[in-house]
Design a protein around this motif. Structure first.
Motif, short mmCIF file in Angstrom:
data_model
loop_
_atom_site.label_atom_id
_atom_site.label_comp_id
_atom_site.label_asym_id
_atom_site.label_seq_id
_atom_site.Cartn_x
_atom_site.Cartn_y
_atom_site.Cartn_z
N UNK A 83 0.83 -1.19 0.00
CA UNK A 83 0.00 0.00 0.00
C UNK A 83 0.88 1.26 0.00
N UNK A 84 1.92 1.24 0.82
CA UNK A 84 2.82 2.39 0.88
C UNK A 84 3.52 2.60 -0.46
N UNK A 85 3.88 1.49 -1.08
CA UNK A 85 4.55 1.61 -2.36
C UNK A 85 3.62 2.25 -3.40
N UNK A 86 2.36 1.92 -3.25
CA UNK A 86 1.36 2.44 -4.18
C UNK A 86 1.01 3.90 -3.87
N UNK A 87 0.76 4.18 -2.59
CA UNK A 87 0.23 5.50 -2.22
C UNK A 87 1.31 6.47 -1.74
#
Lengths: 532, 914
Positions: free
Chosen positions: B748-752
């Motif tokens: 999720x962090x990589x995405x957002x």
């Protein structure tokens, strides 16, 4: 530097006082040192650059490094406005340069609003009109004779002055009634745009107060001197108009923005306001503000910016001042002359109809035309709206000057374009010259003769616009500069001029850039053979 | 909101209320040219360039589409011949005066649109004179011959960053960009945030790093790697533009904490990566080479005491030394300093190594030196040590209180949001003994006597109590301890405190009323509050102020200690503190310990460990014999540094892992060359509780390795069976150990790129404002804790008449290891200075720039004087980044009893001419 601020009486940290305080320091010290600007910034809790950009925008501020030599004690200004240049202004400038008294400097300056007495000059801003190198030199050494005092409050009252205002304050004349009268009179703004006065009031009234009433006394359109006339001859009449308008729109304050070139009028208005205060008349604050040498501040939104203490960048419209004006409040901006007519229209029940009936050729009202150039009797002419240029020359100005043949005229100062003599029978009113790409504007009629070099006339006007462009938008800032250059070519590039003129007219933010190419376009349209 | 319909080029198009024609057109797939517009947060459309002109039916002239909002039913023609003609003319006019007929940035907005419109040459002659280049600034080239006066730099400087340096001088064609009063940029008041450079559409302003010999952008912008700025706790999202394994340029990305903005460090502070001092191979101290604290004065000259070694040898040597002490003197003879400059994963692994591998809780990091006291007061008062609201909540606040903080220098991008708020009309109260960069924006500037925070805050609280200005409903529903606090405050009338605090009683009352009358008040503080021997009391009074007025737990309100290091929040959350396991669970708590023992497969010690200063004091006493220091520099950052250095030198075994041979590393037995932040993957948590993703932009030099890998290698040699091939593997375990990370995953962090904790569901944005209903305390209520007056540890006297305070400068980070090796930053602030009030300098017969000596009971340094009109007489300020005049040789090591933080902000000193 702090002490300089104290000497100059800088006391209140209000941004809208900044330009007045810059004046105060320069009046006291003779120039503005960078240290003064920094001290003013600190005083106002502004960044130094905010003060600097404001100060450096205006032509009348001399900004010097702290360690630079002081400027000469006296500045002699020679007008380079078109009417003055037509009457030997260039020679006057050269002569003045060569016979400058010690401790003075000579600089050229845009129209000083005394074109009927051309060529004119000034010591500081005290007018010498007409001027020769000799009279200017004498004035520089001996001082300028002060202008005769304008009529006092008592004198104006004796003629029935302030009766309309009393009626309004007594409730006899209601704001609604006033608007109705203005509508019947067909009074339009006389500063240039010609917007119906009644609609201005209505629009401002449709937005919640507090509202402001602003008097545009920044007369700067080359060839225009009728506001000077109004304020010189009957300042109380203008002030009565102002107070009537303030009453009509329920204003919380009045602001008079007077061009810095009219110091005698500043004194006169200040005196008149003091008389009013002594008489207990104004029920609201009336602020008198000095401009600082920027034609653009005659544009109403640039003027508002300047009153607020900033450089005179015109605002984008919409929103219009009636909705979002001075300090973001609904504001009505009226030209001096528009206010001049108000007492007449409102004082008597038939005033509006009388005013409306005074036009010619179906036009309504009358107005002042500033007639200058090659006529026998230049001056401010009270004439019916709808009058023609030929009538102004023949009927009002004693015909053409000796030895001059009428070939054309500027119907509306520098920005209104140029028309040939064979179009001198068109009625002069809002919209009547649209087909010719011209307009009446502030009613500055400059009459040209066979002895005038028309390309040189156009160069003079383009240089004026280049020097007075505020620099905000590309078409005007770069366009006026490039246009001035194009006119220096031995053979004009008509296609490029046409392209540029179209883009400037379509794309500039305000009227300055939109109209700047009017004289050039007119020349190419009506006098193609005269263009190189 | 109902959509507004209008006609664009014959098509029916929808716009949102207030949307501009330009923006609605863009959404509809119609691209209108632009120059002076920058469709980014904070940039107001100005409409001056006229490149975006369009025709609105019924209007006499064209209008700027970037500015005009859509009105229902209007008919817009964006492609009419008239509009296209005017737009092309704008470009042709501007192109005429470009140097050699081309913009200096061939890939900028101007060049792009000129190309798209086919305007490649101008029929107009250039102006005869164009501005000369100004190369006076170390970072930026000003070449106004390419300037189109679009004003973006002015808006960048004044409306976005509120630095107010750039304006426009004169008018018409003479209009020119002006730094202050047309000063060269390098000698202007420019703070080099670079916002103007990022905004310039022509290359009139460019970073010097991208220029060719001709002063033009040499090549199109390089590949951009999205990451996070490693300097302060703000956590700006950056784009590293990388060419040939070098960061050529840094741009601000639209992160939640920075909205595209950066400061000088984040913009221009990265060439330390390639500094020749970088450690590229492990080092081992030569047999018999003495550990001499004098080496700290010039670490480079002590390089000869070391030899290079292989990783195997160095790791083995490091591990054996630690094992020897652990198995000999025992685990409590070991300690570790982790770092708030590394990632969450590294902090987590480090404390796990010390706890599970060393067998002790002697693990701490620089949080001890910055906000330990704030955290103590917050935990005690509201049950949580993190901020209750992000600094961006300033946008919804109507009153901002900033005390003991200088965000324009230490959190520059956070400061821009505070200034934004004042521009919008919010009232700012600034309280500080020194003048600050925020004063100009403040409604109330409260200058109080150094060390008298409690006197001042209690007098404000007194007014709020006596005048009953507090939020009675909030107090009744959510707070306890009111009566005790009320009784406690009675003696603190402003008139009584005025002689101590130096603040006029009338101002105290005004401030109390302003703050208490706020609908939403945001309270921010910094090290001026915390770095004191009564720092916890300072923070208690501040927490009480917010609670009493109900200014916690709603929009625009909250408590915000501005966290210093980029990951001090995350490192603390991860358990890099001696008395707490991850997520602030006490080491003594058997449940918490049991959970981790199972997860980690190790026995954990219950007794809390020692704190930073205590550890070095124990080392000096010979009770701690071995240390592992990762990315910290206690030889510079600890108070009374002479003693700290002696303590480090006394250790039997010191392992240091860093980028450079720091003042601490010269005293080591083994030095590991570590990778810098832009050379690593990992997450960091900023002051706003936003967990953000950092990504590798360049490879580390030589044999330098990522910290995670070094910790794991060492752990394996200490007998731990660890395998974390990637940071994501650490994050996954960490998330299991820390409930606060619920619903936040690596993917999720990589995405957002950024997610705020706590986060309630896998797709929720995270809770920016916490404690809306209840506090995480036993009772669910917050506690008002009275704070009493106490004197600073060391008062000025006849021999030491000055108060010495220490801190940071805008350009230099912490102990200077990185920033003093960053060319631009070093050029901007090259030498140590001590700031004094002009009157003090005058009295000492000194002028700015002259050399003087500052002495305290612990040491003396010599450096140059700087006059600072913002300083009160009797106060001297010394930045602590300079090894050649290390401020911490002078500071007092006495500690706050609760937070164990030293009083860096106050000791007695003498100033003498040299």
């Amino acid at each position: 530097m702090q002490s300089a601020l104290e000497t100059a009486g800088v006391a209140e940290a209000r941004r809208d006082l900044l330009i007045q305080q810059l004046h105060a320091v320069q009046d006291a010290i003779g120039c503005l040192r960078e240290g003064h600007l920094v001290a003013l910034a600190e005083f106002h809790r502004l960044a130094p650059v905010e003060v600097f950009e404001t100060a450096s925008f205006y032509a009348h501020f001399d900004i010097l490094p702290d360690d630079a030599a002081s400027p000469p004690r006296l500045t002699l200004r020679v007008c380079e406005g078109l009417p003055c240049m037509m009457q030997g202004g260039a020679a006057l400038f050269d002569a003045a340069r060569h016979s400058t008294p010690v401790g003075t400097r000579v600089i050229a300056t845009p129209c000083m609003g005394a074109c009927d007495r051309a060529p004119v000059a000034a010591v500081g801003f005290e007018l010498v009109a007409p001027a020769t190198a000799e009279t200017l030199c004498v004035a520089a050494l001996g001082g300028v004779a002060s202008q005769p005092c304008a009529p006092s409050l008592a004198a104006y009252r004796a003629r029935g002055g302030y009766a309309a205002l009393q009626a309004a304050l007594a409730g006899v004349l209601t704001p609604d009634g006033m608007i109705g009268a203005l509508e019947r009179a067909g009074l339009r703004g006389l500063g240039g745009a010609g917007f119906p006065a009644a609609r201005k009031w209505r629009f401002a009234l449709s937005h919640a107060g507090p509202r402001h009433l602003v008097v545009n006394a920044d007369e700067g359109e080359p060839g225009t001197f009728k506001d000077r006339f109004c304020l010189e001859t009957e300042p109380h009449r203008v002030l009565e108009g102002m107070l009537l308008a303030a009453h009509g729109i329920g204003a919380a304050a009045c602001w008079i923005y007077l061009r810095d070139e009219y110091p005698d009028l500043h004194r006169g208005i200040a005196r008149a306001l003091e008389e009013l205060r002594m008489a207990g008349l104004p029920w609201l604050p009336v602020h008198l503000r000095r401009g600082a040498g920027a034609y653009i501040c005659g544009e109403e939104t640039a003027l508002l910016e300047s009153i607020e203490g900033r450089r005179g960048y015109p605002r984008h419209k919409p929103p219009f001042p009636g909705e979002h004006g001075l300090f973001g409040r609904p504001t009505v901006v009226h030209n001096v002359e528009t206010l001049w007519w108000l007492p007449d229209i409102l004082a008597t029940p038939d005033g509006a109809d009388r005013y409306a009936a005074s036009g010619r050729r179906g036009a309504t009202g009358e107005r002042f035309f500033s007639v200058s150039g090659r006529v026998r009797l230049p001056g401010v002419k009270r004439a019916p709206v709808g009058v023609t240029a030929r009538e102004l020359i023949e009927e009002f100005s004693g015909g053409m000057a000796e030895g001059h043949r009428f070939v054309g005229y500027l119907p509306g100062g520098a920005s209104g374009g140029i028309l040939p003599a064979d179009l001198a029978d068109l009625p002069l009113d809002v919209g009547t010259l649209d087909a010719q790409g011209c307009f009446v504007g502030s009613g500055a009629v400059v009459v040209l003769s066979d002895q005038d070099d028309l390309p040189e006339v156009v160069r003079n006007l383009l240089h004026f616009f280049r020097d007075e462009s505020c620099g905000q938008c590309t078409p005007c800032r770069v366009g006026t500069a490039k246009a001035a250059r194009l006119l220096d070519a031995p053979s004009w590039d008509r296609a490029l001029i046409g392209d540029l003129a179209q883009a400037m007219a379509d794309g500039s933010i305000c009227g300055l850039g939109q109209a700047a190419m009017n004289p050039l376009r007119s020349l190419l349209r009506f006098f193609p053979e005269r263009a190189p | 909101m109902t959509a507004i319909r209008f006609t664009l080029d014959g098509q029916d198009v929808e716009a949102t209320p207030g949307e501009t024609i330009w923006s609605a057109a863009r959404r509809a797939g119609v691209e209108i040219p632009y120059l002076c517009h920058l469709p980014r947060p904070g940039y107001r459309p100005d409409g001056n360039c006229r490149a975006c002109l369009i025709e609105v039916e019924g209007e006499r002239v064209l209008t700027a589409s970037c500015r005009r909002t859509v009105a229902p039913g209007i008919v817009v023609r964006s492609a009419s011949e008239r509009a296209r003609h005017a737009r092309r003319m704008v470009f042709e006019l501007l192109l005429a005066d470009m140097p050699e007929g081309a913009a200096r940035d061939g890939t900028g907005v101007f060049a792009q649109w000129a190309g798209r419109l086919g305007v490649s040459r101008s029929r107009f002659a250039p102006e005869p004179e164009r501005p000369a280049p100004d190369l006076s600034h170390p970072a930026m080239a000003v070449q106004l011959d390419a300037c189109i006066t679009c004003g973006l730099c002015e808006r960048a400087c004044r409306e976005v960053q509120h630095n107010d340096v750039i304006g426009f001088a004169r008018r018409g064609m003479a209009t020119g960009v002006s730094f202050d009063l047309e000063d060269p940029m390098g000698s202007s008041s420019c703070v080099a945030c670079g916002e103007c450079v990022q905004a310039c559409p022509t290359g009139a302003l460019l970073p010097k790093t991208v220029l060719d010999a001709d002063g033009r952008r040499a090549a199109p912008p390089a590949v951009e790697v999205a990451s996070i700025c490693p300097y302060c706790g703000v956590g700006c999202q950056v784009g590293f533009r990388v060419r040939d394994n070098r960061i050529e340029e840094v741009v601000g990305r639209d992160g939640p904490a920075n909205a595209g903005r950066l400061c000088v460090k984040g913009r221009f502070g990265f060439d330390y990566l390639a500094h020749p001092d970088r450690l590229t191979r492990p080092l081992i101290r030569l047999e018999g080479a003495a550990k001499d604290p004098a080496d700290c004065l010039d670490p480079a000259r002590a390089r000869h005491r070391f030899r290079e070694a292989s990783w195997d040898e160095a790791l083995e040597r490091a591990a054996q030394g630690l094992i020897r002490i652990r198995d000999g003197a025992g685990p409590s003879a070991l300690a570790g300093f982790g770092s708030a400059k590394g990632s969450n994963e590294e902090a987590y692994l480090f404390q796990k190594l010390v706890r599970a591998g060393f067998g002790t809780n002697n693990v701490d990091h620089c949080t001890r030196l910055c906000h330990a006291s704030s955290v103590a007061a917050l935990l005690e008062g509201i049950g949580s040590g993190a901020v209750t609201a992000p600094f961006t909540a300033a946008a919804e606040a109507d009153v901002l209180l900033v005390i003991g903080a200088r965000p324009t220098e230490n959190h520059p991008v956070a400061a821009t949001f505070l200034k934004d708020a004042t521009a919008r009309g919010a009232k700012l109260i600034v309280m500080d003994p020194r003048g600050t960069g925020l004063d100009r924006f403040a409604t109330e500037v409260v200058r109080f006597a150094p060390g008298q925070d409690v006197a001042l805050l209690n007098s404000i609280l007194h007014v709020i109590m006596v005048e009953e200005l507090y939020d009675a409903a909030f107090v009744a529903a959510r707070v306890e301890g009111f009566a005790e606090l009320r009784a406690h405050l009675m003696p603190y009338a402003p008139e009584m405190m005025e002689p101590r605090s130096g603040v006029p009683a009338e101002q105290v009352r005004r401030v109390a009323r302003l703050y208490a009358g706020a609908r939403s008040a945001l309270t921010l503080w910094g090290m001026g509050i915390s770095q004191s021997v009564h720092g916890t009391d300072n923070a208690r009074a501040l927490v009480a102020l917010a609670l009493l007025c109900g200014q916690v737990g709603h929009e625009g309100a909250g408590l915000h200690p501005l966290r210093g290091q980029n990951n001090v929040q995350g490192a603390s959350d991860a358990g890099l503190i001696p008395m707490m396991l991850p997520d602030y669970r006490r080491t003594e708590d058997p449940v918490a310990r049991g959970f981790l023992e199972e997860l980690w497969g190790a026995q954990l010690e219950a007794t809390p460990g020692l704190t930073v200063v205590e550890i070095l004091q124990a080392a000096e006493r010979g009770e701690i014999n071995g240390m592992y220091v990762m990315g910290e520099n206690p030889a510079m950052s600890d108070p009374d540094a002479a003693h700290a250095r002696a303590a480090l030198a006394r250790l039997d075994h010191l392992v240091v892992q860093d980028l450079f041979l720091t003042e601490t590393a010269v005293l080591a037995d083994v030095v590991f060359p570590a990778a810098a932040w832009p050379e690593k993957d990992g997450t960091v948590t900023n002051t706003n509780r936003q967990v953000q993703m950092g990504r590798t932009a360049v490879a580390p030099p030589g044999e330098a390795r990522q910290d995670r890998q070094i910790i794991v290698d060492l752990a394996q040699r200490l007998g731990l069976d660890w395998h974390y091939p990637h940071a994501r593997d650490v994050f996954e375990e960490m998330a299991r150990a820390m409930p606060s990370l619920a619903n936040i995953t690596w993917d999720r962090l990589d995405r957002e790129s950024s997610v705020t904790y706590p986060c309630l569901t896998p797709d929720a944005p995270g809770e920016a404002i916490v404690f809306r209903q209840t506090f995480p305390t036993m009772s669910g209520r917050a506690r008002l804790v009275p704070a009493g007056l106490s004197e600073p540890a060391e008062m000025p006297d006849a021999e030491y008449p000055f108060v010495l305070t220490t801190g940071r400068e805008l350009e230099h980070w912490h102990t200077g290891a990185m920033t003093r090796r960053a060319q631009v930053l070093d050029a901007l602030e090259p030498v140590p200075t001590v700031s004094l009030a002009p009157a003090d300098l005058c009295r000492l017969g000194l002028a700015s720039g002259q050399r003087l000596r500052v002495t305290t009971r612990r040491g003396a340094v010599e450096l140059l004087a700087r006059a600072d009109p913002g300083l009160p007489e009797g106060l001297a300020f010394l930045p602590f980044a300079y090894r050649e005049a290390a401020a911490n040789l002078l500071t007092d090591p006495r500690l706050d009893p609760d937070g164990k933080i030293p009083g860096f902000k106050y000791c007695a000193a003498r100033v003498d001419p040299v």
